[in-house]
Design a protein around this motif. Structure first.
Motif, short mmCIF file in Angstrom:
data_model
loop_
_atom_site.label_atom_id
_atom_site.label_comp_id
_atom_site.label_asym_id
_atom_site.label_seq_id
_atom_site.Cartn_x
_atom_site.Cartn_y
_atom_site.Cartn_z
N LYS A 73 -26.07 1.59 9.57
CA LYS A 73 -26.08 1.49 8.06
C LYS A 73 -26.81 0.27 7.58
N SER A 74 -26.54 -0.67 8.12
CA SER A 74 -26.99 -2.17 7.77
C SER A 74 -28.39 -2.48 8.15
N SER A 75 -28.94 -1.90 9.42
CA SER A 75 -30.19 -2.34 9.86
C SER A 75 -31.14 -1.18 10.02
N LYS A 76 -32.02 -1.12 9.32
CA LYS A 76 -33.35 -0.41 9.32
C LYS A 76 -34.00 -0.22 10.67
N GLU A 77 -34.13 -1.37 11.13
CA GLU A 77 -34.79 -1.66 12.65
C GLU A 77 -33.79 -0.84 13.68
N PHE A 78 -32.49 -1.41 13.60
CA PHE A 78 -31.62 -0.76 14.49
C PHE A 78 -31.68 0.67 14.45
N LEU A 79 -31.72 1.18 13.25
CA LEU A 79 -31.73 2.94 13.12
C LEU A 79 -33.13 3.22 13.76
N GLU A 80 -34.11 2.54 13.47
CA GLU A 80 -35.53 3.20 14.26
C GLU A 80 -35.29 3.15 15.33
N HIS A 81 -34.74 2.15 16.05
CA HIS A 81 -34.41 1.96 17.45
C HIS A 81 -33.68 3.12 17.98
N ILE A 82 -32.55 3.11 17.35
CA ILE A 82 -31.61 4.37 17.93
C ILE A 82 -32.41 5.73 17.87
N VAL A 83 -33.04 5.86 16.94
CA VAL A 83 -33.87 7.20 16.77
C VAL A 83 -34.75 7.49 17.73
N LYS A 84 -35.41 6.36 18.27
CA LYS A 84 -36.33 6.32 19.65
C LYS A 84 -35.48 6.70 20.69
N GLU A 85 -34.40 6.29 20.81
CA GLU A 85 -33.42 6.41 21.99
C GLU A 85 -33.02 7.90 21.93
N ILE A 86 -32.67 8.29 20.64
CA ILE A 86 -32.16 9.87 20.86
C ILE A 86 -33.36 10.69 21.18
N THR A 87 -34.28 10.56 20.73
CA THR A 87 -35.35 11.43 21.21
C THR A 87 -35.95 11.19 22.54
N VAL A 88 -36.38 12.30 23.49
CA VAL A 88 -36.61 12.04 24.80
C VAL A 88 -38.35 11.95 24.90
N ASN A 89 -38.50 11.06 25.67
CA ASN A 89 -39.98 11.02 25.89
C ASN A 89 -40.86 10.91 27.14
N THR A 90 -39.91 11.92 28.23
CA THR A 90 -40.44 12.01 29.48
C THR A 90 -41.89 12.89 29.50
N LEU B 201 -21.31 14.54 13.85
CA LEU B 201 -21.40 14.65 12.65
C LEU B 201 -21.56 13.62 11.61
N ARG B 202 -20.64 12.61 11.84
CA ARG B 202 -20.68 11.31 11.19
C ARG B 202 -22.10 10.77 11.36
N ILE B 203 -22.58 10.59 12.66
CA ILE B 203 -23.47 9.82 13.18
C ILE B 203 -24.81 10.37 12.35
N ILE B 204 -24.97 11.89 12.38
CA ILE B 204 -25.89 12.46 11.96
C ILE B 204 -26.05 12.17 10.48
N ASP B 205 -24.95 12.29 9.80
CA ASP B 205 -24.95 11.96 8.41
C ASP B 205 -25.23 10.76 8.06
N THR B 206 -24.91 9.82 8.80
CA THR B 206 -25.31 8.27 8.66
C THR B 206 -26.64 8.02 8.49
N ILE B 207 -27.36 8.48 9.62
CA ILE B 207 -28.78 8.48 9.78
C ILE B 207 -29.69 9.21 8.70
N LYS B 208 -29.01 10.33 8.31
CA LYS B 208 -29.70 11.30 7.30
C LYS B 208 -29.82 10.74 6.00
N LYS B 209 -28.55 9.91 5.60
CA LYS B 209 -28.65 9.02 4.33
C LYS B 209 -29.15 7.87 4.53
N ALA B 210 -29.66 7.11 5.62
CA ALA B 210 -30.27 5.84 5.53
C ALA B 210 -31.57 6.15 5.75
N SER B 211 -31.98 7.45 6.17
CA SER B 211 -33.36 7.41 6.42
C SER B 211 -34.11 8.83 6.21
N SER B 212 -35.12 9.16 6.56
CA SER B 212 -35.81 10.41 6.57
C SER B 212 -35.32 11.31 7.69
#
Lengths: 279, 186
Positions: free
Chosen positions: A54-71, A9-20
């Motif tokens: 929280k600190s890096s937009k680039e890192f966040l974008e990278h993590i979002v890509k890692e969360i979503t599955v691309n197979t 829940l904390r991770i979801i909240d962090t991503i939500k606050k820092a991005s769309s």
């Protein structure tokens, strides 16, 4: 490592606050599994991950890509493609234009598969093909249409099953080689889609969670295969409603072969074996 | 709902064993059974039909979010990972292969052990790789029962040996003993 619900829940909240991006209605276990994998890959702990998000937009974008599955793969589940070839597309043969949307197209293999099939049925010219995904890197690969050869030999098996064989008449072998559509570059270990497959598709970034339709047209066929399995019931239902709104009457919705429509929205569709029709 | 759950993992040489086990279970067998079997890539279809011929129990390749019922056998669909989740539901995913395997036996076993703890019986059969060893370890660590097919009986013993090495298994059994064991649980 088992990630606790509070951490999720904390991770979801962090991503939500820092991005769309909003993963609130992601399937909880599926999200947890992706986070567990990310923690191993990045060698971070939960606190470290949250701090970096929280600190890096680039890192966040990278993590979002890692969360979503691309197979994805070319002609994944050949029997579904037989259904498309022999049951779905013939209904559109007389129509002047056909609008197709690949929602969550990932690296594009499904878009190429459909284009090949349409071309073989002399229907490609009259199609408008749209494809969207959350992941811009995946979309770039989709546009380029180049895939590893060595690890993807099953692409050719699948192609042969769908394009060269007729499941209703085993004696018929249709003499169309894979190389009509893909160049095989052995030195670079690549399969490269030919130009004829690249003219039609229009690719755009779309987040299915918060954007309804970035193409501003309605569709005859919507593909959304193995995307919604990562979402919870409520979000699935919302997206099925959205597809319903954006399909023409009697439009076709194609899901993964092990996905089914549950909940109230299913009354708005007619299930036809492996696909759904808008009522 | 059932008091116990059975999960079986197998690879090369396991198909006949699974067929024997399923054909020996009575029609009133109540425990849900999850099968996570590697299949050759070009034989993705026809598998469930072949298993069904011999079984008196219904065998399904579940859809995502399908509810788990008693007396049903769930076969992990080709090309998907199958998770057994809290709340007695199945989740499928297309995440990349793990140890060249999708379905991954480890993933199915680990998720089931998390959901069912001491109510789970995990069984590893013949196979040519090490998938399942970590899964069986998780079953054991969560209080479940770890069973391995006797390596001497296996067509390929790599998988059972890896499982025996990874964890202290409760029982090493041949096919007939596995059948007797499963019948006693009903």
């Amino acid at each position: 490592m088992q990630v606790e619900k509070d951490d999720i829940l904390r991770i979801i909240d962090t991503i939500k606050k820092a991005s769309s991006y909003d993963f609130t209605d992601y399937s909880e276990k599926s999200f947890a599994r992706r986070i567990e994998k990310i923690l191993i890959d990045t060698k971070l702990d939960i606190e470290g991950l949250i701090k970096q998000l929280k600190s890096s937009k680039e890192f966040l974008e990278h993590i979002v890509k890692e969360i979503t599955v691309n197979t994805t793969e070319l002609f994944r589940d050949p029997k579904m493609w037989h259904t498309i070839k022999y049951r779905i597309l013939p209904r559109f043969q007389e129509q002047d234009t056909i609008n197709i949307w690949h929602a969550g197209c990932s690296t594009g293999q499904e878009v190429y598969s459909m284009s090949i099939l349409l071309n073989e049925m002399n229907m490609l010219d009259k199609c408008n093909i749209f494809a969207s995904d959350l992941n811009l890197d995946a979309l770039e690969i989709a546009k380029r249409g180049e895939y590893k050869y060595r690890f993807n030999v099953e692409y050719i098996d699948n192609f042969n099953k769908v394009i060269r064989q007729n499941p209703y008449n085993f004696e018929e072998v249709i003499d169309i080689p894979f190389t009509k559509y893909f160049d095989i570059d052995l030195t670079k270990d690549l399969l490269k889609a030919k130009p004829i497959l690249k003219q039609k598709p229009i690719y755009r970034k779309q987040d299915l969670v918060r954007e309804d339709n970035v193409f501003y047209t309605k569709f005859d066929i919507i593909f959304c295969r193995n995307v919604l399995i990562y979402f919870n019931y409520d979000l699935q239902n919302r997206i099925f409603e959205n597809f319903h709104k954006n399909l023409f009457n009697k439009g076709t919705l194609i899901l993964g072969i092990h996905e089914s429509m549950l909940g109230p929205v299913s009354s708005k569709y007619i299930k036809k074996g492996m696909y759904y029709l808008k009522k | 709902m059932a008091q116990k759950y059975v999960i079986i993992g197998g690879s090369a040489g396991s198909f006949q064993v699974v067929t024997q086990i399923l054909s020996a279970l009575p029609a009133n067998y109540d425990l849900p059974i999850f099968l996570c079997l590697h299949r050759l890539k070009h034989i993705r279809t026809g598998f469930i039909e072949a298993l069904s011929i011999k079984s008196m129990l219904p065998i399904v390749e579940p859809d995502d979010k399908e509810h788990i019922r008693s007396g049903t056998i769930y076969l992990a669909p080709a090309n998907y990972h199958m998770y057994i989740e809290l709340g007695n539901t199945i989740a499928l995913s297309t995440e990349p292969s793990i140890n060249h395997s999708r379905p991954s036996i480890d993933l199915s076993f680990i998720s089931a052990s998390y959901s069912y703890k001491e109510k789970l019986i995990g069984i590893i059969l013949s196979g040519a790789n090490k998938d399942g060893a970590q899964g069986l370890k998780a079953v054991k660590e969560s209080g479940g029962i770890a069973v391995v097919q006797s390596p001497d009986e296996c067509q390929v013993k790599t998988m059972t040996m890896a499982a025996i090495k990874a964890t202290q298994v409760d029982h090493i059994l041949n096919t007939q003993q596995i059948i007797d064991f499963l019948k006693k649980l009903n």
